[in-house]
Scaffold this active site. Structure first.
Site, PDB file in Angstrom:
ATOM      1  N   TYR A 116      -9.619 -76.182  13.703  1.00  0.00           N
ATOM      2  CA  TYR A 116      -8.198 -76.267  14.628  1.00  0.00           C
ATOM      3  C   TYR A 116      -7.637 -75.090  14.275  1.00  0.00           C
ATOM      4  O   TYR A 116      -6.363 -74.655  14.970  1.00  0.00           O
ATOM      5  CB  TYR A 116      -7.421 -77.571  14.577  1.00  0.00           C
ATOM      6  CG  TYR A 116      -8.065 -78.756  15.271  1.00  0.00           C
ATOM      7  CD1 TYR A 116      -9.277 -79.041  15.137  1.00  0.00           C
ATOM      8  CD2 TYR A 116      -7.272 -79.572  16.147  1.00  0.00           C
ATOM      9  CE1 TYR A 116      -9.904 -80.317  15.897  1.00  0.00           C
ATOM     10  CE2 TYR A 116      -7.685 -80.385  16.650  1.00  0.00           C
ATOM     11  CZ  TYR A 116      -9.104 -80.969  16.561  1.00  0.00           C
ATOM     12  OH  TYR A 116      -9.728 -82.132  17.320  1.00  0.00           O
ATOM     13  N   ASP A 169     -19.323 -90.466   9.015  1.00  0.00           N
ATOM     14  CA  ASP A 169     -20.381 -91.218   9.915  1.00  0.00           C
ATOM     15  C   ASP A 169     -20.129 -92.717   9.627  1.00  0.00           C
ATOM     16  O   ASP A 169     -20.232 -93.758  10.420  1.00  0.00           O
ATOM     17  CB  ASP A 169     -21.571 -90.692  10.155  1.00  0.00           C
ATOM     18  CG  ASP A 169     -22.341 -90.190   9.022  1.00  0.00           C
ATOM     19  OD1 ASP A 169     -21.400 -90.036   8.033  1.00  0.00           O
ATOM     20  OD2 ASP A 169     -23.374 -89.752   8.829  1.00  0.00           O
TER      21      ASP A 169
END
Ligand code: NAI
Length: 357
Positions: free
Chosen positions: A123, A223
């Protein structure tokens, strides 16, 4: 009396901000509101979505309560949310995800806090456009120095992770866990794939964890974390994540506890604090009294705690919890059995609980 900068924002912002102001005023918490426009109304009045006086007001008051603001696309203005984080160094985004009785969910009891690093990672905005001269140079350099091949039709975003920012956010998560008597901190990463960014993140956190032996610590791949959240979210307590994973996982957690309409948030720095709901300006329902005001009202609960007014915060939270448990006044996002309540009707019910109690 605490003075707080109130930014109603745009889209559904003004509706949920007005609801929140009414609810906080009904608590009699002694808040003086210093109201400033940002976003679309500020572009109209001042020619910029983030006029200087908004920042000055937050710097003076130290605390702001903010409604959502639309990120203008293709206008040349940058996101005011990103600008605020950078200008005020709001390095920690905290999103408590608590399941209140009466809110439809697949689970019975959940109380998870997601702590997200707010300043770096993908970001940070270090990007190279497909076909640009800059990317051609970068491709040539990477190929020459390391033999790394980058496809000619690729675009590139860079992921910096520093020891400094990692230390700040991981210490923040541990300190938060200690202060709020939480069981453990779970750190998400993908260090097996991104050895020099996530690897550094993991290594730095593992070292810091040794200084916080009174709080439990575990590190798992992001994950696998997603799998646990879908399967046994009760196992999680405080979760600390870098910027991108934090963005995704905090929305996932909001979904576990009833969705964006009930998900509060805060952005904290060493000096300033901005409290705001997780949701955006929801242009699809703006101006129709369809928005759920609870996410922003719960953000005000977090603000009252930050201001050192825990009794006021508890009273307001109890009133919200009471209305949710009663189930008579629910906006459409909470899937009511009958016709959905309007924003103002939910607020009236919360104020009535406060007046009664
Ligand atoms: P969004 O959060 O505004 O909306 C996503 C979906 O959730 C929509 O269907 C909306 O109707 C629903 N929703 C959101 N808040 C709700 C509420 N309080 N009650 C009931 N339903 C609600 O996300 P979207 O559409 O991606 O973004 C819209 C704009 O908001 C964009 O310009 C985005 O950049 C901006 N945004 C601003 C944020 C902020 O100011 N902190 C945060 C996220 C997005």
């Amino acid at each position: 009396m605490a003075k707080v900068t109130l930014i109603p924002g745009d889209g559904i912002g003004p509706e949920v901000a007005e609801a929140t102001r009414r609810a906080v005023d009904a608590v009699d918490a002694g808040i003086e509101w210093d109201v400033h426009e940002a976003g679309a109304p500020a572009i109209e009045s001042y020619g910029t979505p983030l006029p200087d006086h908004v920042l000055e007001s937050i710097k003076t008051n130290k605390v702001a309560l903010k409604g959502p603001v639309t990120t203008p696309v293709g206008t040349g203005f940058r996101s005011i949310n990103v600008a605020l984080r950078q200008e005020l160094d709001l390095y920690a985004s905290v999103r408590p995800c608590r399941l209140y009785a009466g809110v439809p969910s697949r689970f019975e009891a959940l109380d998870i806090v997601v702590v997200r690093e707010n300043t770096e990672d993908l970001y940070e905005g270090i990007e190279f456009e497909r076909g640009s001269k800059e990317l051609a140079k970068l491709r040539g350099y990477l190929n020459y120095v390391h033999g790394f091949p980058i496809a000619k039709d690729a675009g590139v975003s860079v992921k910096p992770i520093s020891i400094t920012a990692t230390r700040d956010i991981v210490c923040f998560a541990f300190d938060y866990a200690k202060e709020h008597r939480r069981r453990k901190v779970t750190l998400g990463h993908k260090a097996n794939i991104m050895r020099f960014s996530d690897g550094l993140w993991l290594e730095t956190a593992e070292k810091l964890a040794e200084d916080y032996r009174d709080v439990g610590f575990e590190a798992i791949q992001v994950d696998e974390l997603a799998m646990w959240l879908a399967w046994h979210p009760q196992e999680l307590d405080v979760i600390v994540l870098s910027n991108l994973y934090g963005d995704i996982i905090s929305d996932l957690c909001a979904g576990l506890v009833g969705g964006l309409g009930v998900a509060p948030g805060m952005n904290l720095g060493h000096e300033y604090a901005v409290f705001e709901p997780t949701h955006g300006s929801a242009p699809d329902i703006a101006g129709q009294q369809m928005a759920n005001p609870i996410a922003m009202i719960l953000s005000a609960v977090l603000m009252l705690r930050h201001l050192g007014q825990p009794a006021d915060a508890d009273r307001l939270e109890r009133a919200v919890a009471g209305v949710l448990a009663e189930g008579k006044h629910r906006t459409a996002d909470l899937r009511p059995a009958g016709p959905p309540a309007k924003t103002d009707e939910v607020t009236d019910a919360i104020v009535a609980q406060l007046d009664a109690g």
